[in-house]
Scaffold this motif. Structure first.
Motif, PDB file in Angstrom:
ATOM      1  N   SER A   1       0.848  -1.193   0.000  1.00  0.00           N
ATOM      2  CA  SER A   1       0.000   0.000   0.000  1.00  0.00           C
ATOM      3  C   SER A   1       0.881   1.240   0.000  1.00  0.00           C
ATOM      4  CB  SER A   1      -0.871   0.028   1.263  1.00  0.00           C
ATOM      5  OG  SER A   1      -1.687  -1.108   1.311  1.00  0.00           O
ATOM      6  N   ASP A   2       0.401   2.293  -0.621  1.00  0.00           N
ATOM      7  CA  ASP A   2       1.109   3.571  -0.595  1.00  0.00           C
ATOM      8  C   ASP A   2       0.645   4.320   0.652  1.00  0.00           C
ATOM      9  OD1 ASP A   2       2.310   6.003  -0.995  1.00  0.00           O
ATOM     10  OD2 ASP A   2       1.195   6.495  -2.823  1.00  0.00           O
ATOM     11  N   ASN A   3       1.236   3.942   1.795  1.00  0.00           N
ATOM     12  CA  ASN A   3       0.806   4.532   3.059  1.00  0.00           C
ATOM     13  C   ASN A   3       1.080   6.029   3.129  1.00  0.00           C
ATOM     14  OD1 ASN A   3      -0.172   2.112   4.261  1.00  0.00           O
ATOM     15  ND2 ASN A   3       1.942   1.462   4.521  1.00  0.00           N
ATOM     16  N   VAL A   4       2.200   6.470   2.570  1.00  0.00           N
ATOM     17  CA  VAL A   4       2.526   7.901   2.582  1.00  0.00           C
ATOM     18  C   VAL A   4       1.514   8.672   1.746  1.00  0.00           C
ATOM     19  CG1 VAL A   4       4.244   9.620   1.939  1.00  0.00           C
ATOM     20  CG2 VAL A   4       4.979   7.484   3.019  1.00  0.00           C
ATOM     21  N   GLY A   5       1.251   8.171   0.533  1.00  0.00           N
ATOM     22  CA  GLY A   5       0.268   8.829  -0.330  1.00  0.00           C
ATOM     23  C   GLY A   5      -1.119   8.814   0.283  1.00  0.00           C
ATOM     24  N   ALA A   6      -1.487   7.695   0.918  1.00  0.00           N
ATOM     25  CA  ALA A   6      -2.798   7.600   1.567  1.00  0.00           C
ATOM     26  C   ALA A   6      -2.891   8.590   2.732  1.00  0.00           C
ATOM     27  CB  ALA A   6      -3.038   6.178   2.065  1.00  0.00           C
ATOM     28  N   GLY A   7      -1.794   8.734   3.480  1.00  0.00           N
ATOM     29  CA  GLY A   7      -1.774   9.696   4.586  1.00  0.00           C
ATOM     30  C   GLY A   7      -1.965  11.117   4.093  1.00  0.00           C
ATOM     31  N   ARG A   8      -1.263  11.453   3.019  1.00  0.00           N
ATOM     32  CA  ARG A   8      -1.413  12.801   2.437  1.00  0.00           C
ATOM     33  C   ARG A   8      -2.857  13.044   1.992  1.00  0.00           C
ATOM     34  NH1 ARG A   8       3.861  12.003  -0.526  1.00  0.00           N
ATOM     35  NH2 ARG A   8       5.364  13.119   0.736  1.00  0.00           N
ATOM     36  N   SER A   9      -3.440  12.035   1.308  1.00  0.00           N
ATOM     37  CA  SER A   9      -4.821  12.182   0.823  1.00  0.00           C
ATOM     38  C   SER A   9      -5.792  12.358   1.976  1.00  0.00           C
ATOM     39  CB  SER A   9      -5.228  10.950  -0.002  1.00  0.00           C
ATOM     40  OG  SER A   9      -4.464  10.882  -1.179  1.00  0.00           O
TER      41      SER A   9
END
Length: 198
Positions: A171-179
């Motif tokens: 999962s793109d945890n960093v991208g998900a966090g930003r979103s």
């Protein structure tokens, strides 16, 4: 064929070939999806297969083609964790569905200790599966490297480190966090907290 004219047992490849008026090799190529068959022969074989109700022997195909049509889903967790966490059940359901669509068999394996890991490695060394999916692998788990050394295709769900040598899906945890933060900020939220597990 029995004296009464009725077939006894399952129809054979030879019976399909005789019914279709082609050689045994042609029937085998049609069943295995080879493009090296004329359209006329393919149609005749498919008709004979349907008329006779022929079902390929998967074990014989596996021996001949050195394929098992099976994929191992390995989860190094206890039964209690597997059956109480929806995450694992969703993965089993998704993998099972996709393998069924591809006409492959799922081998679900739980590994709880070194003895079970060694037994599974011996199972893999006997080439009893075509590939391995590994879920919830911990940082120090040697199994992904052992699978790779055996030459079996392997994919990790997640990764053990930034330098993971085995193919993985994560999962793109960093991208998900930003979103997530952008979504909350866009709704006027100014005090945003993060709650994480161990």
């Amino acid at each position: 064929m029995a004296a009464s004219g009725r077939r006894t047992g399952r129809p054979t490849l030879e019976e399909v070939a005789a019914r279709a008026g082609v050689g045994r090799g042609t029937v085998s190529r049609v069943i295995n999806g080879s493009p090296r068959v004329s359209e006329q022969a393919r149609t005749a074989v498919q008709r004979a297969v349907a008329e006779l109700g022929y079902v390929p022997n998967r074990a014989a195909r596996a021996l001949a083609g050195s394929r098992t049509d099976a994929v191992a889903l390995v989860i190094p967790e206890t039964e209690a964790r597997l059956f109480t966490e929806p995450y694992f059940l969703d993965i089993v359901r998704g993998v099972s569905g996709e393998l069924a669509e591809a006409d492959k068999q799922l081998l679900l394996t739980l590994i709880r200790d070194d003895k079970e890991r060694q037994r599974f490695e011996q199972y893999l060394a006997a080439q009893r599966v075509d590939g391995v999916l590994l879920v919830s692998v911990h940082r120090d788990d040697p199994l992904p490297d052992r699978v790779r050394m055996l030459g079996l295709p392997a994919v990790l769900n997640g990764r053990r480190s930034e330098a993971e040598p085995v193919a993985f899906v994560d999962s793109d945890n960093v991208g998900a966090g930003r979103s997530a933060v952008a979504h909350l900020a866009g709704r006027g939220r100014r005090r945003i907290a993060t709650v994480t597990g161990p």
